[in-house]
Write an enzyme that holds these catalytic residues in place. Structure first.
Site, short mmCIF file in Angstrom:
data_model
loop_
_atom_site.label_atom_id
_atom_site.label_comp_id
_atom_site.label_asym_id
_atom_site.label_seq_id
_atom_site.Cartn_x
_atom_site.Cartn_y
_atom_site.Cartn_z
N ARG A 177 -0.01 -10.35 7.47
CA ARG A 177 -1.10 -9.76 8.24
C ARG A 177 -1.94 -10.86 8.88
O ARG A 177 -2.32 -11.83 8.21
CB ARG A 177 -1.97 -8.90 7.33
CG ARG A 177 -3.27 -8.38 7.97
CD ARG A 177 -3.04 -7.18 8.85
NE ARG A 177 -4.26 -6.78 9.52
CZ ARG A 177 -5.16 -5.93 9.00
NH1 ARG A 177 -4.95 -5.41 7.79
NH2 ARG A 177 -6.23 -5.58 9.67
N ARG B 203 0.16 -2.50 12.45
CA ARG B 203 -0.13 -3.61 11.55
C ARG B 203 0.85 -3.66 10.41
O ARG B 203 1.47 -2.67 10.05
CB ARG B 203 -1.56 -3.53 11.02
CG ARG B 203 -1.89 -2.25 10.28
CD ARG B 203 -3.39 -2.13 10.10
NE ARG B 203 -4.07 -2.15 11.38
CZ ARG B 203 -5.40 -2.22 11.52
NH1 ARG B 203 -6.16 -2.30 10.46
NH2 ARG B 203 -5.95 -2.22 12.71
N ASP C 143 -2.52 -3.00 5.57
CA ASP C 143 -3.96 -2.81 5.58
C ASP C 143 -4.36 -2.34 4.20
O ASP C 143 -3.88 -1.30 3.73
CB ASP C 143 -4.33 -1.77 6.65
CG ASP C 143 -5.81 -1.79 6.97
OD1 ASP C 143 -6.49 -2.76 6.63
OD2 ASP C 143 -6.29 -0.80 7.57
N ASP D 192 -7.77 -1.38 2.04
CA ASP D 192 -9.19 -1.09 2.19
C ASP D 192 -9.79 -0.65 0.87
O ASP D 192 -9.19 0.16 0.14
CB ASP D 192 -9.41 0.03 3.21
CG ASP D 192 -9.07 -0.38 4.63
OD1 ASP D 192 -9.46 -1.50 5.03
OD2 ASP D 192 -8.43 0.41 5.35
#
Length: 199
Positions: A98, A108, A111, A113
């Site tokens: 990434r 992407r 990810d 979070d």
């Protein structure tokens, strides 16, 4: 407990905190990458991975022409402070290739979070908890419901079950293999010891 502070703060906390992490990816063998990332969450220091959701195929948000996403959620128990946990998540993302170039909503590789961190509310550069868009996103809430109780309070947003009732669930489909890495709950992850080592 409420935290709205831009100072660096401690790297670890005295007592473990329940944290929920969202995972998403739509490039470079997404299913394999998500499974690998969940395994890496299990190896985080000062942390224990309690559960991982099923994998879900979801429609992309943002520019047209993207591949579908694979999304999941995980529940951690951790003594890592929020910024320290974020740094560990960024380290995992970087290891998967990434690169953060400021592009929003684009395709992407991985990810990760922080969705909910105990009952904290944090608003500082580079880190907002709870995740600011999660209350409106089925691709976040549906996997989260696999690993969180229905009465989970999302600070500033409401109760998880109520958020799900208000959320449109189209284009969120569980994959056939409902267990992301062979087990629904994890018992072999790194335990939380008072000295920071394995117990």
């Amino acid at each position: 407990m409420t935290l709205i502070d831009s100072s660096p703060g401690p790297m670890t906390l005295g007592a473990p905190v329940d944290v929920w992490i969202g995972l998403g990816i739509n490039l470079q063998e997404p299913e394999l990458q998500v499974r690998a990332a969940i395994g890496e969450l299990a190896a985080l220091p000062e942390s224990r991975l309690r559960a991982a959701s099923r994998l879900y195929r979801t429609a992309p948000v943002g520019p047209p022409g993207q591949p579908d996403y694979i999304n999941a959620a995980a529940r951690l128990e951790t003594r890592l402070a929020p910024q320290a946990l974020l740094a560990e998540l960024h380290r995992i993302e970087l290891a998967h290739g990434r690169r953060r170039d400021g592009t929003r909503w684009g395709p992407r590789i991985l990810d990760l979070d922080i969705l909910v961190y105990g009952d904290m509310r944090i608003d500082e550069p580079g880190l907002t908890i709870p995740h600011p868009e999660m209350a409106r996103r089925a691709f976040v809430l549906v996997p989260l419901a696999d690993v969180a109780p229905p009465d989970l309070a999302v600070p500033g947003a409401g109760i998880l079950a109520k958020l799900l009732e208000r959320c449109e669930r189209d284009w969120v489909e569980p994959l056939g293999d409902s267990d992301p890495a062979g087990v629904a709950s994890w018992s072999g992850s790194r335990t939380i010891g008072s000295s920071g080592g394995d117990s």
